[in-house]
Design a protein around this motif. Sequence first.
Motif, mmCIF file in Angstrom:
data_model
loop_
_atom_site.group_PDB
_atom_site.id
_atom_site.type_symbol
_atom_site.label_atom_id
_atom_site.label_comp_id
_atom_site.label_asym_id
_atom_site.label_seq_id
_atom_site.Cartn_x
_atom_site.Cartn_y
_atom_site.Cartn_z
ATOM 1 N N ASP A 133 0.823 -1.217 0.000
ATOM 2 C CA ASP A 133 0.000 0.000 0.000
ATOM 3 C C ASP A 133 0.859 1.271 0.000
ATOM 4 O O ASP A 133 0.340 2.369 0.184
ATOM 5 C CB ASP A 133 -0.939 0.001 1.202
ATOM 6 C CG ASP A 133 -0.186 0.045 2.529
ATOM 7 O OD1 ASP A 133 1.039 -0.224 2.538
ATOM 8 O OD2 ASP A 133 -0.816 0.337 3.555
ATOM 9 N N ARG A 145 0.907 5.972 2.196
ATOM 10 C CA ARG A 145 0.528 4.616 2.593
ATOM 11 C C ARG A 145 -0.979 4.585 2.782
ATOM 12 O O ARG A 145 -1.538 5.387 3.535
ATOM 13 C CB ARG A 145 1.199 4.185 3.899
ATOM 14 C CG ARG A 145 2.643 3.780 3.722
ATOM 15 C CD ARG A 145 3.089 2.779 4.779
ATOM 16 N NE ARG A 145 2.590 1.446 4.495
ATOM 17 C CZ ARG A 145 2.909 0.369 5.224
ATOM 18 N NH1 ARG A 145 3.719 0.497 6.267
ATOM 19 N NH2 ARG A 145 2.434 -0.823 4.915
ATOM 20 N N GLY A 146 -1.633 3.661 2.088
ATOM 21 C CA GLY A 146 -3.078 3.566 2.183
ATOM 22 C C GLY A 146 -3.763 4.863 1.821
ATOM 23 O O GLY A 146 -4.827 5.190 2.363
ATOM 24 N N ARG A 205 1.065 3.702 9.716
ATOM 25 C CA ARG A 205 0.043 3.575 8.672
ATOM 26 C C ARG A 205 -0.144 2.152 8.166
ATOM 27 O O ARG A 205 -1.009 1.913 7.327
ATOM 28 C CB ARG A 205 0.414 4.471 7.475
ATOM 29 C CG ARG A 205 0.577 5.944 7.818
ATOM 30 C CD ARG A 205 -0.730 6.527 8.285
ATOM 31 N NE ARG A 205 -0.581 7.942 8.643
ATOM 32 C CZ ARG A 205 -1.550 8.656 9.208
ATOM 33 N NH1 ARG A 205 -2.713 8.083 9.468
ATOM 34 N NH2 ARG A 205 -1.357 9.921 9.521
ATOM 35 N N GLY A 206 0.683 1.206 8.627
ATOM 36 C CA GLY A 206 0.533 -0.151 8.125
ATOM 37 C C GLY A 206 1.646 -1.048 8.617
ATOM 38 O O GLY A 206 2.532 -0.622 9.369
#
Length: 224
Positions: A133, A145-146, A205-206
């Motif tokens: 992502d 990210r995303g 974020r991930g």
Amino acid sequence: MSHAARVLVLDDDETIRVAVTTALRADGFVAEAAPDGTDLSERLASFRPDLVIIDWMMPGPSGIRLLPTVRAAGDTAVIMLTARDEVDDRLRGFAEGADDYVVKPFTMAELVARSSAVLRRRGRLPQTVSVADLVVDPDAATAHRGGVSLELTATEFRLLQLLAESRGRTLSKAQILTQVWGYEDYDPNLVEVHLSALRRKMEQRGPRLIHTVRGMGYRLSEER
């Protein structure tokens, strides 16, 4: 881009030819190699490279003398490989039509990154690099990210860009220092400090994408 970028490597040193083509193929390029400029016009017509990486000093016509042949074949990018690092040599290479100039000895990560940069400038590569992502846009100097923007310092972005463009391959601290800071004799702890800060921002974020490969360096990939 309708096809994987095609790269022709011309170098009379077999070790360099094999190493360069292996690194390029690992990064998704289609690569062929030859030890000299024999039948270069025919090779250019049949392979239709987007980029030619050419050694300045080779048996027969030198790389610098072969540049007009490459240029006559179409809109093909050129990176010169050479041990000649004088300013006048660089200027001559650019004057003859080279897009970039890599001085020996060099790291494969540097050459692959420079190849990507040259091809991206010419519109032969996607303008963004994506891993899971994560989306890195070198031209805009942004990363998401995303779909959420990562607030990175200039150094953190250069570090992330290098890792993203070398995705799936392990880079040593020396390679990272050379690419991001320009030389190897900085304190290697500098890499760790900036990588730690970059990781913290990304992992808000991930899941983790930057992995430590013990005793070897760092790699950006979905897999551990």
